[in-house]
Every structure is written in C-alpha cells, then in structure tokens.
Design a protein around this motif. Structure first.
Motif, PDB file in Angstrom:
ATOM      1  N   GLY A  35     -13.544 -34.555  54.164  1.00 52.57           N
ATOM      2  CA  GLY A  35     -14.817 -34.091  54.681  1.00 52.57           C
ATOM      3  C   GLY A  35     -15.910 -34.012  53.642  1.00 52.57           C
ATOM      4  O   GLY A  35     -16.852 -33.213  53.768  1.00 52.57           O
ATOM      5  N   LYS A  96     -18.252 -31.092  60.397  1.00 49.91           N
ATOM      6  CA  LYS A  96     -17.137 -30.482  61.130  1.00 49.91           C
ATOM      7  C   LYS A  96     -15.965 -31.468  61.136  1.00 49.91           C
ATOM      8  O   LYS A  96     -15.615 -32.028  62.179  1.00 49.91           O
ATOM      9  CB  LYS A  96     -17.559 -30.145  62.556  1.00 49.91           C
ATOM     10  N   TRP A  98     -12.733 -31.042  60.653  1.00 47.52           N
ATOM     11  CA  TRP A  98     -11.379 -30.555  60.929  1.00 47.52           C
ATOM     12  C   TRP A  98     -11.169 -30.296  62.409  1.00 47.52           C
ATOM     13  O   TRP A  98     -12.088 -29.956  63.143  1.00 47.52           O
ATOM     14  CB  TRP A  98     -11.110 -29.275  60.135  1.00 47.52           C
ATOM     15  N   ARG A  99      -9.903 -30.434  62.820  1.00 46.88           N
ATOM     16  CA  ARG A  99      -9.534 -30.226  64.221  1.00 46.88           C
ATOM     17  C   ARG A  99      -8.167 -29.543  64.268  1.00 46.88           C
ATOM     18  O   ARG A  99      -7.291 -29.815  63.437  1.00 46.88           O
ATOM     19  CB  ARG A  99      -9.483 -31.575  64.946  1.00 46.88           C
ATOM     20  N   GLN A 100      -7.979 -28.675  65.253  1.00 47.60           N
ATOM     21  CA  GLN A 100      -6.709 -27.962  65.400  1.00 47.60           C
ATOM     22  C   GLN A 100      -5.724 -28.794  66.210  1.00 47.60           C
ATOM     23  O   GLN A 100      -6.075 -29.374  67.242  1.00 47.60           O
ATOM     24  CB  GLN A 100      -6.927 -26.608  66.063  1.00 47.60           C
ATOM     25  N   SER A 136      -5.460 -35.603  56.328  1.00 47.46           N
ATOM     26  CA  SER A 136      -5.394 -34.441  55.437  1.00 47.46           C
ATOM     27  C   SER A 136      -5.009 -33.230  56.264  1.00 47.46           C
ATOM     28  O   SER A 136      -5.502 -33.043  57.379  1.00 47.46           O
ATOM     29  CB  SER A 136      -6.744 -34.201  54.755  1.00 47.46           C
ATOM     30  N   ARG A 138      -4.958 -29.149  56.175  1.00 43.65           N
ATOM     31  CA  ARG A 138      -5.597 -28.007  55.496  1.00 43.65           C
ATOM     32  C   ARG A 138      -4.789 -26.750  55.817  1.00 43.65           C
ATOM     33  O   ARG A 138      -4.681 -26.350  56.981  1.00 43.65           O
ATOM     34  CB  ARG A 138      -7.045 -27.869  55.960  1.00 43.65           C
ATOM     35  N   HIS A 146      -7.427 -21.884  50.973  1.00 45.42           N
ATOM     36  CA  HIS A 146      -7.044 -23.088  51.696  1.00 45.42           C
ATOM     37  C   HIS A 146      -6.755 -24.216  50.704  1.00 45.42           C
ATOM     38  O   HIS A 146      -7.533 -24.437  49.777  1.00 45.42           O
ATOM     39  CB  HIS A 146      -8.150 -23.543  52.651  1.00 45.42           C
ATOM     40  N   THR A 148      -5.444 -28.459  50.589  1.00 47.83           N
ATOM     41  CA  THR A 148      -5.410 -29.655  51.428  1.00 47.83           C
ATOM     42  C   THR A 148      -4.534 -30.713  50.788  1.00 47.83           C
ATOM     43  O   THR A 148      -4.612 -30.941  49.570  1.00 47.83           O
ATOM     44  CB  THR A 148      -6.837 -30.208  51.614  1.00 47.83           C
ATOM     45  N   THR A 195      -4.300 -27.611  60.879  1.00 43.09           N
ATOM     46  CA  THR A 195      -5.663 -28.114  60.794  1.00 43.09           C
ATOM     47  C   THR A 195      -5.644 -29.482  60.138  1.00 43.09           C
ATOM     48  O   THR A 195      -5.209 -29.620  58.990  1.00 43.09           O
ATOM     49  CB  THR A 195      -6.539 -27.146  59.966  1.00 43.09           C
ATOM     50  N   LEU A 196      -6.086 -30.505  60.866  1.00 41.30           N
ATOM     51  CA  LEU A 196      -6.001 -31.886  60.398  1.00 41.30           C
ATOM     52  C   LEU A 196      -7.368 -32.541  60.381  1.00 41.30           C
ATOM     53  O   LEU A 196      -8.252 -32.220  61.199  1.00 41.30           O
ATOM     54  CB  LEU A 196      -5.094 -32.713  61.321  1.00 41.30           C
ATOM     55  N   SER A 197      -7.512 -33.504  59.479  1.00 35.28           N
ATOM     56  CA  SER A 197      -8.664 -34.397  59.501  1.00 35.28           C
ATOM     57  C   SER A 197      -8.389 -35.539  60.464  1.00 35.28           C
ATOM     58  O   SER A 197      -7.272 -35.700  60.974  1.00 35.28           O
ATOM     59  CB  SER A 197      -8.915 -34.966  58.102  1.00 35.28           C
TER      60      SER A 197
END
Length: 344
Positions: A35, A96, A98-100, A136, A138, A146, A148, A195-197
């Motif tokens: 990111g 933004k 990152w995504r769960q 990635s 996190r 945090h 990564t 939490t992933l990229s």
C-alpha cells in the motif's frame, strides 16, 4: 544508500538511455502489496538523506548529495508511475489497500507448515489474481504493532477461495524465530479474520504452449502448487516438469497435492530430491537436486523458488543444460540482492 538505489544507479551508468525495468517492476509490485503511496516517497527522501548525512558526514559533499538526490527522484518517479498503474489494474485504492478475509479452513500440511483457506469477509467478489502472485498479510502482534509479510497464493487464482501456505520459521543459532509466521501458527483458527492486500507479483505463469519447468525447494513449492492447479483447471496440454528438493518427504508441504495435480495433466512428470528418508514417491533420490540426465528442453520456461543458494546452484545447472537466461524466472521474498547478477 539502499541496495536497490545502488543497482538503479549502476544500471543508469551502464546505459543512461534505458531504465532497469526488471528491477523496477519487482520493487513496484512489492510496494503495491504494502500500500505504498506517492506522498510516502517525500517522507522517505527526507529521513533517508538525513541518515546518510549523519553517517557519512563531510563525505557527503553538495555534488555527491545532488547526484544521489537525482538518482532517488528518477527512481521514485518511475516507481510512482508503475505503482499507479498496478493499483488501477487491481482496482485498489492505495489509501485503502487492505481487506478483511475469513479463515474457512486450516490444514496442517507438515509439522511446520499450515495452509489457511480464505474468503472475503464482506462476501464480495475475489480480486483478480494470476498464478504465482502473492498477497501481503498484515498481522497485529502481541506488542500492539502491526507487521506485514508476503505469502504466495498456493491455489489456482480462479478458485472461489484463496489459500496461503505458511512455513513456521524457527529460531536457528543467533537468528530469532519468524514473528509473523509463528503468530499465525499459534493463534489463527477457523472463523478468525486476516487482513490481506490484493494480489501482486510479476513472476506469474504466462499463457504459452512452451515446455514448463517448475523448480522449488522447501516452502518455495507454494507458487508452483498454484501454477499446477491453474494448469490442471484449464486442461493445459503443455509439457511440464515439476522438480522439488526438501529435507525429507515428511517436510515436503503440499506433496500429495502436487502428485495428484501432475497425474491430472496430460504431459507432466515430477521428480523429488530429499536429503534423507527418500523411500517413497515419484523419482525420489537422496541428496541435492541434480538436473543431469533429465533431458530438460532448452526452450522451456523455467520458474525457480527457494533459498538464494539453492536458486543459484540450480540456475548454474540450467545454463549448463542450454536454457537461456531470459527463460529463467525466479521469486525472492525479502531484499532481492540477486536480481542484478541473475539478469546478467
């Protein structure tokens, strides 16, 4: 000065009218998976050059500082442009990134390797991916910080789930244990969220009919597993050699899956090398990987993943077998100190 910038400067000196595209692409993909945004280059510049001045003192003359400043911004400009394109193609807002994702299954592959099958926590569509790419992850550590780490997608990108396969890095001699890998092994269970990229990475399986050689050692098998599953899912008929080295059959993660996928392909074969206990499976000699006598085609596309010493040794064997340098691609997680030499 960081190794990547020294390599960039050396490339500019060697050919002022060109840019080291392979180096820049590798860095841009890693930055996108973290990111990294355009404004952060100004912050890095400020503190990097302050640190250089503090360490080198009077050796940093105005001329030296000006030259390195020019190199920094030339490289930064090229990376900013590449990263903007990568974010756009991945449909990712760099503000933004990152995504769960929800863990729907955990599989113990070996005593030190676990796979986590994941689906988007928001039940939205999966981001586009290509076989061989990584994400990635996190992770919130016990100290509240945090951290990564990148992990390859170890299944086919078209599947309804995504999978990462994590090797627990143990403490060896003076080297500490891998904090993130051990945290994932200790704490992550079905129902938890990670939490992933989005997926990134430039060492990807190309659409081709050329013979394919997948060479790995240890946890380097993960991108090869994703590539194999993609080939099987698409009914590929290209000739495939799967070559893997490990300590023992019991340490060989995704071994049964690899054998199954090879059997599904119409023209594929596997050869495994083990340092000890090589008593079962397809072509499993004891000792280090030796490509002599395998008859690998010189026009093959070759993918390498493993430790740097392993990849250097195998690359030498491949070149001796007549495989051109341009046909050999590899993945390194961590500082990529081999690129300049491997491209030569």
């Amino acid at each position: 000065m960081p190794t990547s910038q020294r390599s960039f400067a050396q490339a500019l000196l060697a050919n002022p009218d060109a840019r080291p595209d392979a180096l820049l692409s590798r860095i841009a993909h890693k930055h996108a998976a973290l990111g990294v945004s355009e404004d952060q280059y100004t912050i890095v510049h400020k503190y990097l050059f302050r640190a250089i001045g503090d360490v080198l003192g009077e050796a940093v003359t105005p001329e030296v500082a000006g030259a390195w400043d020019e190199v920094y911004w030339l490289m930064a400009g090229a990376l900013i442009a590449q990263e903007a394109r990568l974010y756009q193609e991945a449909q990712v807002d760099p503000r933004k990134p990152w995504r769960q994702w929800t863990v729907v299954e955990r599989r113990e592959e070996t005593p030190d390797v676990a796979s986590f099958l994941l689906r988007p926590a928001d039940d939205g569509p999966l981001p586009r991916a290509r076989a061989g790419q990584y994400v990635s992850v996190r992770v919130l550590m016990p100290d509240g910080i945090h951290q990564t780490r990148p992990y390859t997608l170890s299944n086919a990108p078209g599947d309804r789930l995504r999978r990462i396969t994590v090797n627990r890095v143990a403490s060896v001699a003076d080297a500490p244990e891998g904090e993130v890998s051990n945290q994932l092994h200790r704490t992550v269970r079905v129902g938890d969220e990670l939490t992933l990229s989005a997926p990134f990475g430039d060492v990807v399986l190309d659409d081709s009919d050329a013979p394919l050689v997948l060479v790995s050692a240890g946890i380097g098998c993960t991108p090869m597993a994703g590539m194999l599953e993609h080939l099987a899912a698409t009914g590929s008929s290209r000739p495939v050699w799967v070559l893997h080295a490990d300590r023992t059959p019991a340490d060989h993660a995704l071994r049964a899956e690899t054998v199954r996928l090879v059997e599904q392909l119409s023209d594929a074969r596997a050869e495994f090398w083990y340092e000890r206990d090589a008593t079962e499976g397809p072509g499993s000699p004891t000792g280090l990987m030796d490509l002599d006598g395998l008859g690998l085609p010189a026009d093959a596309d070759v993918y390498l993943c493993g430790s740097l010493p392993f990849m250097r040794a195998v690359r030498t064997q491949l070149l001796q077998a007549g495989v051109p340098t341009r046909h050999i691609r590899y993945e390194v997680f961590g500082p990529d100190l081999w690129l300049t030499h491997a491209e030569g």
